[in-house]
Design an enzyme around this catalytic site. Structure first.
Site, PDB file in Angstrom:
ATOM      1  N   PRO A  45     127.997  19.630  86.850  1.00 36.31           N
ATOM      2  CA  PRO A  45     129.090  19.097  85.941  1.00 36.31           C
ATOM      3  C   PRO A  45     130.256  20.364  85.715  1.00 36.31           C
ATOM      4  O   PRO A  45     131.301  19.720  85.332  1.00 36.31           O
ATOM      5  CB  PRO A  45     128.266  18.818  84.839  1.00 36.31           C
ATOM      6  CG  PRO A  45     126.642  18.893  85.380  1.00 36.31           C
ATOM      7  CD  PRO A  45     126.581  19.627  86.457  1.00 36.31           C
ATOM      8  N   GLU A 102     118.035  20.943  83.733  1.00 37.78           N
ATOM      9  CA  GLU A 102     118.805  21.508  82.970  1.00 37.78           C
ATOM     10  C   GLU A 102     119.770  22.299  83.469  1.00 37.78           C
ATOM     11  O   GLU A 102     121.062  22.703  82.746  1.00 37.78           O
ATOM     12  CB  GLU A 102     118.372  22.166  81.477  1.00 37.78           C
ATOM     13  CG  GLU A 102     117.262  20.728  80.965  1.00 37.78           C
ATOM     14  CD  GLU A 102     117.977  19.710  80.438  1.00 37.78           C
ATOM     15  OE1 GLU A 102     118.976  19.574  79.889  1.00 37.78           O
ATOM     16  OE2 GLU A 102     117.328  18.724  80.706  1.00 37.78           O
ATOM     17  N   ARG A 143     134.039  10.402 106.632  1.00 37.21           N
ATOM     18  CA  ARG A 143     134.956   9.231 107.000  1.00 37.21           C
ATOM     19  C   ARG A 143     136.308   9.808 107.266  1.00 37.21           C
ATOM     20  O   ARG A 143     137.286   9.123 108.148  1.00 37.21           O
ATOM     21  CB  ARG A 143     135.132   8.217 106.301  1.00 37.21           C
ATOM     22  CG  ARG A 143     135.517   8.410 104.578  1.00 37.21           C
ATOM     23  CD  ARG A 143     135.385   7.101 103.721  1.00 37.21           C
ATOM     24  NE  ARG A 143     136.348   6.278 104.341  1.00 37.21           N
ATOM     25  CZ  ARG A 143     137.649   6.150 104.336  1.00 37.21           C
ATOM     26  NH1 ARG A 143     138.015   7.117 103.854  1.00 37.21           N
ATOM     27  NH2 ARG A 143     138.220   5.127 104.746  1.00 37.21           N
ATOM     28  N   ASP A 146     146.791   6.129 105.946  1.00 42.45           N
ATOM     29  CA  ASP A 146     148.345   6.754 105.831  1.00 42.45           C
ATOM     30  C   ASP A 146     148.916   5.850 104.685  1.00 42.45           C
ATOM     31  O   ASP A 146     149.657   6.680 103.909  1.00 42.45           O
ATOM     32  CB  ASP A 146     148.874   6.553 107.066  1.00 42.45           C
ATOM     33  CG  ASP A 146     148.425   7.366 108.278  1.00 42.45           C
ATOM     34  OD1 ASP A 146     148.612   7.310 109.269  1.00 42.45           O
ATOM     35  OD2 ASP A 146     147.565   8.358 107.933  1.00 42.45           O
TER      36      ASP A 146
END
Ligand code: 9D3
Length: 244
Positions: free
Chosen positions: A93, A120, A158, A173
Site C-alpha cells: 500500500p 500487517e 499483454r 494506440d
C-alpha cells in the site's frame, strides 16, 4: 519475459494463470510465470514466516530471511540470462501508484520478481535492501499483495510483443490519446424502445468519426476531467470542449 511471484498463497494464482491471455502468452514461450511459496525457504520445524513486531503492537510482521533467500535462489537460477539487474517489486500500500505507464516500463524488462506481502506488514529491511521498487494498485485496502500482483502481471504480459494479436495493439494506440472510449452499439437497431444513435447507421464514416471523437471528449470531460490535461487534443477538440 520471465515473472517470478513470491507468495504464501500460491493457489490463488491458478485460475488467473489458466485463462486465455496467460495461456497464450506462456504457450508461445515468450512469457514464463513461476509462482513460489516462500514458506519453502524457511528452515525451522514450524516453517515460520512471520513474527511479533519489535516495539509491540497488533499483528505480525513478515520475517526477512525467507524472502531474501527466495529472491537469492531465483537470481542464482537465472544468472547469466540477462545483463540488467532484475527488478524486485514489492506490492504494498506504500508503493508508487500503478498505471499503464508503469506497466509499459515493466514490460521492457526481461525478468521481474514480484513479492506479495500479507498480514500487517513486511520487515523494513526487505523494503530497503531487497526490493528495488514498491507498487500499489490504488487507494483501497486489500488483504494481501496477491491480487495486486495479478493485476500487474496481467497489464504487463499483454504488452509483451507477440502476446496479443496485432489488431489489439493497434486499438491500444488509440488509448494513447488519453481519452475515455466512445459508446459502442451492435444489433438490434432498436431494443426495448432504445435506439442506436442515427449517425452510426448513416454509413458516413467521416461523420461517424467526428461523432465518436465528440463523445469521447464529452465523456472524458464529465467523468475524468483529470485525463484532459494530459490528452492529445487538436485545436478542433479544444474548440468543442470550450463550448461545453
Ligand atoms: C495495519 C495497517 N494495515 C491495514 C490497514 C496496512 C495494510 C497492510 C497490508 C493494508 C493492506 C495490506 C495488504 N495490502 C497489500 O499488500 C497491497 C495493496 C493494497 O492493500 N492496496 C492497493 N495496492 C496494494 S499492493 C499490496
Amino acid at each position: 519475459m520471465r515473472i517470478d511471484i513470491l507468495t504464501l498463497f500460491p493457489e490463488m494464482f491458478a485460475c488467473v494463470l489458466n485463462t486465455a491471455i496467460f495461456k497464450r502468452a506462456t504457450e508461445r514461450e515468450n512469457v514464463r510465470i513461476n509462482v513460489h511459496n516462500f514458506r519453502e525457504y524457511t528452515h525451522d520445524r514450524h516453517h515460520t514466516v512471520d513474527d511479533y513486531p519489535y516495539g509491540g503492537g497488533a499483528g505480525m510482521v513478515l520475517k526477512p530471511e525467507p524472502l531474501f533467500e527466495a529472491v537469492d535462489a531465483i537470481k542464482t537460477e537465472t544468472q547469466g540470462e540477462g545483463v540488467q539487474p532484475v527488478p524486485v517489486i514489492l506490492l504494498s500500500p506504500q508503493g508508487r501508484l500503478f498505471s499503464q505507464q508503469v506497466a509499459a516500463e515493466l514490460a521492457r524488462q526481461s525478468h521481474l520478481i514480484l513479492i506479495c506481502g500479507h498480514y500487517e506488514g513486511v520487515d523494513e529491511r526487505v523494503v530497503e535492501h531487497l526490493a528495488t521498487d514498491e507498487i500499489s494498485i490504488g487507494d483501497y485496502v486489500l488483504s494481501g499483495g496477491e491480487l495486486a500482483a495479478m493485476v500487474v502481471a496481467d497489464a504487463v504480459v499483454r504488452l509483451v510483443p507477440g502476446v496479443l494479436g496485432s489488431d489489439v495493439s493497434a486499438i491500444d494506440d488509440s488509448y494513447a490519446t488519453g481519452l475515455l472510449e466512445y459508446p459502442q452499439y451492435t444489433r438490434p437497431p432498436e431494443y426495448q424502445g432504445w435506439s442506436v444513435p442515427e449517425v452510426l447507421l448513416s454509413g458516413n464514416h467521416a461523420i461517424i468519426a467526428r461523432w465518436r471523437r465528440e463523445q469521447a471528449l464529452f465523456r472524458t470531460l464529465k467523468r475524468r476531467p483529470d485525463l484532459l490535461d494530459r490528452a492529445n487534443l487538436s485545436e478542433q477538440d479544444k474548440r468543442l470542449l470550450s463550448k461545453k
